[in-house]
Design a protein around this motif. Structure first.
Motif, PDB file in Angstrom:
ATOM      1  N   LYS A 441       0.290  14.488  14.645  1.00  0.00           N
ATOM      2  CA  LYS A 441       1.539  14.586  13.885  1.00  0.00           C
ATOM      3  C   LYS A 441       1.232  14.861  12.418  1.00  0.00           C
ATOM      4  CE  LYS A 441       6.010  14.438  13.524  1.00  0.00           C
ATOM      5  NZ  LYS A 441       6.875  15.422  14.217  1.00  0.00           N
ATOM      6  N   ALA A 442       0.196  14.239  11.886  1.00  0.00           N
ATOM      7  CA  ALA A 442      -0.171  14.476  10.490  1.00  0.00           C
ATOM      8  C   ALA A 442      -0.528  15.943  10.272  1.00  0.00           C
ATOM      9  CB  ALA A 442      -1.344  13.577  10.103  1.00  0.00           C
ATOM     10  N   ILE A 443      -1.250  16.534  11.205  1.00  0.00           N
ATOM     11  CA  ILE A 443      -1.603  17.955  11.083  1.00  0.00           C
ATOM     12  C   ILE A 443      -0.347  18.811  11.091  1.00  0.00           C
ATOM     13  CG2 ILE A 443      -2.731  19.889  12.259  1.00  0.00           C
ATOM     14  CD1 ILE A 443      -4.883  17.906  13.174  1.00  0.00           C
ATOM     15  N   ASP A 444       0.589  18.494  11.973  1.00  0.00           N
ATOM     16  CA  ASP A 444       1.849  19.257  12.024  1.00  0.00           C
ATOM     17  C   ASP A 444       2.583  19.200  10.689  1.00  0.00           C
ATOM     18  OD1 ASP A 444       1.742  20.309  14.595  1.00  0.00           O
ATOM     19  OD2 ASP A 444       2.656  18.528  15.507  1.00  0.00           O
ATOM     20  N   ILE A 445       2.667  18.011  10.114  1.00  0.00           N
ATOM     21  CA  ILE A 445       3.398  17.849   8.850  1.00  0.00           C
ATOM     22  C   ILE A 445       2.679  18.581   7.716  1.00  0.00           C
ATOM     23  CG2 ILE A 445       4.112  16.166   7.103  1.00  0.00           C
ATOM     24  CD1 ILE A 445       4.584  14.180   9.419  1.00  0.00           C
ATOM     25  N   LEU A 446       1.378  18.421   7.634  1.00  0.00           N
ATOM     26  CA  LEU A 446       0.620  19.071   6.565  1.00  0.00           C
ATOM     27  C   LEU A 446       0.668  20.585   6.690  1.00  0.00           C
ATOM     28  CD1 LEU A 446      -2.430  16.646   6.489  1.00  0.00           C
ATOM     29  CD2 LEU A 446      -0.725  16.923   4.681  1.00  0.00           C
ATOM     30  N   ASP A 447       0.601  21.079   7.910  1.00  0.00           N
ATOM     31  CA  ASP A 447       0.682  22.526   8.113  1.00  0.00           C
ATOM     32  C   ASP A 447       2.054  23.054   7.712  1.00  0.00           C
ATOM     33  OD1 ASP A 447      -0.424  25.085   9.471  1.00  0.00           O
ATOM     34  OD2 ASP A 447       1.505  24.762  10.475  1.00  0.00           O
ATOM     35  N   ALA A 448       3.116  22.322   8.062  1.00  0.00           N
ATOM     36  CA  ALA A 448       4.473  22.770   7.727  1.00  0.00           C
ATOM     37  C   ALA A 448       4.720  22.734   6.221  1.00  0.00           C
ATOM     38  CB  ALA A 448       5.497  21.896   8.455  1.00  0.00           C
ATOM     39  N   ARG A 449       4.149  21.761   5.538  1.00  0.00           N
ATOM     40  CA  ARG A 449       4.440  21.580   4.121  1.00  0.00           C
ATOM     41  C   ARG A 449       3.454  22.312   3.196  1.00  0.00           C
ATOM     42  NH1 ARG A 449       7.586  17.750   2.192  1.00  0.00           N
ATOM     43  NH2 ARG A 449       6.135  17.240   0.491  1.00  0.00           N
ATOM     44  N   HIS A 450       2.237  22.556   3.681  1.00  0.00           N
ATOM     45  CA  HIS A 450       1.213  23.093   2.779  1.00  0.00           C
ATOM     46  C   HIS A 450       0.353  24.164   3.444  1.00  0.00           C
ATOM     47  CE1 HIS A 450       1.929  20.255  -0.510  1.00  0.00           C
ATOM     48  NE2 HIS A 450       2.118  19.336   0.423  1.00  0.00           N
ATOM     49  N   ARG A 451       0.952  24.987   4.260  1.00  0.00           N
ATOM     50  CA  ARG A 451       0.175  26.061   4.902  1.00  0.00           C
ATOM     51  C   ARG A 451      -0.460  26.974   3.860  1.00  0.00           C
ATOM     52  NH1 ARG A 451      -0.442  29.121   9.707  1.00  0.00           N
ATOM     53  NH2 ARG A 451       0.597  27.492  10.898  1.00  0.00           N
ATOM     54  N   ASP A 452       0.231  27.236   2.767  1.00  0.00           N
ATOM     55  CA  ASP A 452      -0.297  28.153   1.753  1.00  0.00           C
ATOM     56  C   ASP A 452      -1.318  27.474   0.840  1.00  0.00           C
ATOM     57  OD1 ASP A 452       1.305  30.190   2.721  1.00  0.00           O
ATOM     58  OD2 ASP A 452       2.958  29.738   1.328  1.00  0.00           O
ATOM     59  N   GLU A 453      -1.027  26.242   0.383  1.00  0.00           N
ATOM     60  CA  GLU A 453      -1.910  25.574  -0.571  1.00  0.00           C
ATOM     61  C   GLU A 453      -3.129  24.934   0.100  1.00  0.00           C
ATOM     62  OE1 GLU A 453       2.421  24.973  -1.830  1.00  0.00           O
ATOM     63  OE2 GLU A 453       1.218  24.705   0.002  1.00  0.00           O
ATOM     64  N   GLY A 454      -3.008  24.617   1.386  1.00  0.00           N
ATOM     65  CA  GLY A 454      -4.058  23.899   2.082  1.00  0.00           C
ATOM     66  C   GLY A 454      -3.845  22.401   2.028  1.00  0.00           C
ATOM     67  N   TRP A 455      -4.650  21.668   2.762  1.00  0.00           N
ATOM     68  CA  TRP A 455      -4.470  20.227   2.854  1.00  0.00           C
ATOM     69  C   TRP A 455      -5.794  19.504   3.110  1.00  0.00           C
ATOM     70  CZ3 TRP A 455      -6.168  19.114   7.704  1.00  0.00           C
ATOM     71  CH2 TRP A 455      -5.926  20.048   8.723  1.00  0.00           C
ATOM     72  N   PHE A 456      -5.770  18.204   2.828  1.00  0.00           N
ATOM     73  CA  PHE A 456      -6.901  17.303   3.087  1.00  0.00           C
ATOM     74  C   PHE A 456      -6.359  16.135   3.908  1.00  0.00           C
ATOM     75  CE2 PHE A 456      -9.775  13.849   2.600  1.00  0.00           C
ATOM     76  CZ  PHE A 456     -11.025  14.359   2.283  1.00  0.00           C
ATOM     77  N   LEU A 457      -6.947  15.911   5.069  1.00  0.00           N
ATOM     78  CA  LEU A 457      -6.512  14.822   5.943  1.00  0.00           C
ATOM     79  C   LEU A 457      -7.705  13.954   6.304  1.00  0.00           C
ATOM     80  CD1 LEU A 457      -4.576  13.306   7.873  1.00  0.00           C
ATOM     81  CD2 LEU A 457      -5.049  15.084   9.584  1.00  0.00           C
ATOM     82  N   MET A 458      -7.563  12.645   6.106  1.00  0.00           N
ATOM     83  CA  MET A 458      -8.542  11.670   6.569  1.00  0.00           C
ATOM     84  C   MET A 458      -7.922  10.864   7.701  1.00  0.00           C
ATOM     85  SD  MET A 458      -9.685   8.332   6.815  1.00  0.00           S
ATOM     86  CE  MET A 458      -8.588   7.427   5.729  1.00  0.00           C
TER      87      MET A 458
END
Length: 659
Positions: A441-458
């Motif tokens: 779910k975290a990946i889904d949210i980060l991808d939806a919100r920051h597909r262009d800027e990228g993301w960091f998930l721990m």
């Protein structure tokens, strides 16, 4: 780590430590570098002079260009004890200069274009050794200090910092500033942390053994981690101890700076306020400041625990849980620092620090405060799966830690009677997501919100460590297998989203526990024997260890009703007759029968007296077992961390840097 590290705070010893701000001490007054670490006044080993904030005379500290940090200068004057001299008042006229390689020294105020900070004064006491502790004869130290806040080094190269004090005595430190890459090579980073020792090879070997079938000595399937293209190793020791806790190990992972036991994002100084110690930016603070990238923090622990906390909390005391929750939302508020507006995703347990009570920061309702800041707030797995991917999301699913995989999936009766509902109603949290559900779910949210800027998930599998502390090896192995299953599912999710080629996946641990398997145990025979010595004859080593008796879902030997998702590897039976002869290298007094504890996590040692530091064997923990004498102080009721290096698995852009 499941419990706060047993360290000097519990022994009423105040320590200062290097890097982040920089305490300089008269060489005639500092304890010898050979002193026992818990009883070193400064907590440094490299120099007799320099502690705090930039390693010390002989050491070199690395910074990223533009990484924000604080500098703390301290001059100490011991009043009594073996280090005392006739100077009981510390020098307040010390000066501090910085020079880039090939350049002239400049005062710190000129170099950083800041105002000269004022002198601060305090004192602290410490015990020089165990004899002083037993006799309750602490040594008193007077301190003069000043702090330069929120400074940075922007030009790559080598720098020399010099403190001059006590009429001309000097101490220097060397700093290396590393340039940022001119071209960004990966858009996303997915960091998995198996807290405790997931990735020590001994633990992975045991997890592979019980979940994957062998034929003629060859595995017919393997862990997802076995398939990673790059494998490296990392050392885990900290500044003040070669045995780390999860606070300073997480700090090192997220910032590149080693710190001290119990410290989060700071170099611990000797001041009485844990929130004023010299800070340095974490990777997510830099990432958010430079790129406005997405940030996700997922843990199966209470979310204020050390590993998730180290991203945004800056304190010398990891036990300030309410403060940590406020830092997730507001960042640093007591000093000017990186502008922080909260992570996009924050999933875990620890509802007690969100509900308005004495356990929340200033008694506030942090569910409401997160909602006021635009977060969706979800409290169970059903709500998590259906919530929007477009909004920032807070998911808190239990009081304290989330229940482990083994209890959520096999011994589900243990979810009852816990009174751990995250809404504070006193009900049971039974609709709880696991690491896989939260991570996907975290990946889904980060991808939806920051597909262009990228993301960091721990994403942290916290209870590998927590169950290992309890000597509950079965539950710990279940957490290892859940993490491996989560890694596999996350890789499939990234491929589905088309992000797999632009995401660096790292899987590592923050420390070890000294665990290993040395044979098998015939538990039926063990239970039938009348004495402890006879019970030990149930252990089989070398050829008598035989082969694993754990079976796999769908195999001809599987008589269970357990069902797992396709491609998941977990044992179908957790209580075979022949189990693993496993142990850790350091443990409290306890009983051992090498059988799964079906009624919930273990409690190996208990306190039956008024003496809080006197733990004995808990007979009820393993009634049919035999006594194993402890190797730790009698104040210990659980296992501890170990020195072992931990592997680093890497796949994706820049993977070659980790081999």
């Amino acid at each position: 780590m499941g419990e706060m590290a047993e360290g000097c705070e519990r022994r009423n010893i105040r320590k200062t430590c290097e890097i982040g701000g920089f305490s300089l001490i008269n060489s005639n007054l500092l304890a010898s570098p050979a002193s026992p670490p818990c009883y070193s006044r400064t907590g440094t080993f490299d120099s007799e002079l320099l502690i705090l904030s930039f390693r010390s005379v002989a050491a070199i500290t690395d910074f990223l260009a533009g990484q924000l940090f604080d500098i703390r200068l301290e001059v100490h004057a011991p009043v009594n004890g073996s280090e005392a001299t006739n100077r009981t008042s510390p020098d307040t006229s010390f000066t501090f200069t910085i020079a880039r390689e090939g350049g002239s020294p400049q005062s710190a105020t000129s170099f950083f274009s800041v105002s000269e900070p004022g002198i601060e004064r305090w004192n602290f006491t410490w015990y020089e050794d165990l004899f002083a502790r037993d006799a309750d004869t602490p040594s008193l130290v007077n301190v003069a200090a000043k702090a330069y806040r929120r400074v940075a080094l922007y030009e790559p190269g080598e720098y020399t910092a010099t403190l001059t004090y006590n009429g001309g005595t000097t101490t220097t430190a060397s700093w290396i500033v590393r340039d940022l890459a001119s071209v960004r090579k990966t858009k996303n980073i997915l960091l998995f942390i198996g807290d405790g020792y997931l990735m020590t090879t001994n633990m992975l070997s045991a997890a592979r053994l019980i979940a994957h079938k062998t034929v003629n000595g060859r595995y017919q399937s393997k862990l997802q981690l076995d398939k990673f293209p790059v494998l490296g190793h990392q050392m885990t020791h900290s500044i003040d101890s070669y045995i780390t806790d999860s606070a300073n190990s997480a700090t090192a992972l997220y910032s590149g700076h080693k710190s001290t036991v119990n410290a989060l994002g700071v170099y611990r100084d000797s001041s009485p306020d844990p929130a004023d110690d010299p800070k340095f930016e974490s990777i997510v603070e830099i990432f958010r400041r430079k790129y406005n990238g997405g940030v996700g923090i997922v843990s199966t622990a209470y979310i204020a625990d050390a590993t998730p906390a180290a991203f945004t909390a800056h304190t010398a005391d990891r036990g300030e849980y309410a403060f940590v929750i406020d830092a997730f939302l507001n960042g640093v508020t007591n000093y000017t620092w990186t502008n922080w507006t909260g992570p996009d995703v924050l999933f875990g347990g620890g509802a007690e620090n969100f509900l308005p009570s004495e356990d929340s920061f200033k008694g506030q309702d942090y569910y409401q405060l997160f909602q006021d800041r635009g977060y969706n707030v979800v409290l169970n797995n059903t709500a998590l799966s259906s919530t929007s991917n477009d909004e920032k999301t807070l998911g808190i699913f239990t009081m304290s830690n989330l229940p482990v995989w083994l209890d959520r999936n096999v011994y589900t009766q243990n979810l009852l009677g816990q009174k751990n509902s995250p809404d504070g109603s006193g009900g049971n949290a039974t609709d709880v997501p696991g690491l896989k559900q939260m991570t996907l779910k975290a990946i889904d949210i980060l991808d939806a919100r920051h597909r262009d800027e990228g993301w960091f998930l721990m994403a942290e599998a916290a209870s590998i460590d927590k169950q290992m502390h309890l000597l509950d090896y079965d539950r710990s192995l279940g957490e290892v297998l859940e993490l491996d299953d989560t890694v596999k599912a996350a890789m499939a999710k990234l491929k589905q989203l088309g992000s797999d080629k632009e995401t660096l996946i790292l899987v590592t641990a923050d420390h070890g526990h000294g665990f290993d398997v040395t044979g098998s145990v015939d538990t039926t025979y063990l239970n039938a024997q009348p004495t402890d010595r006879q019970k030990r004859n149930a252990v089989g080593t070398y050829k008598e260890s035989g082969l694993s008796q754990y079976v796999y879902p769908g195999s001809p030997e599987d008589t269970s009703s357990l069902q797992f998702s396709e491609g998941a590897y977990f044992p179908a039976n957790w209580d075979p007759r022949y189990t693993l002869h496993s142990a850790v290298g350091a443990n409290p007094d306890h009983r051992e029968n090498y059988q799964v504890h079906k009624n919930g996590p273990r409690r190996p040692a208990i306190n039956t007296t008024e003496d809080e530091d006197n733990y004995i064997v808990n007979y009820k923990d393993a009634v049919t077992g035999f006594i194993v004498n402890g190797t730790l102080p009698v104040a210990a009721d659980q296992g501890v961390h170990s020195l072992t290096d931990v592997p680093v698995f890497a796949e994706g852009p820049c993977q070659e840097l980790f081999g």
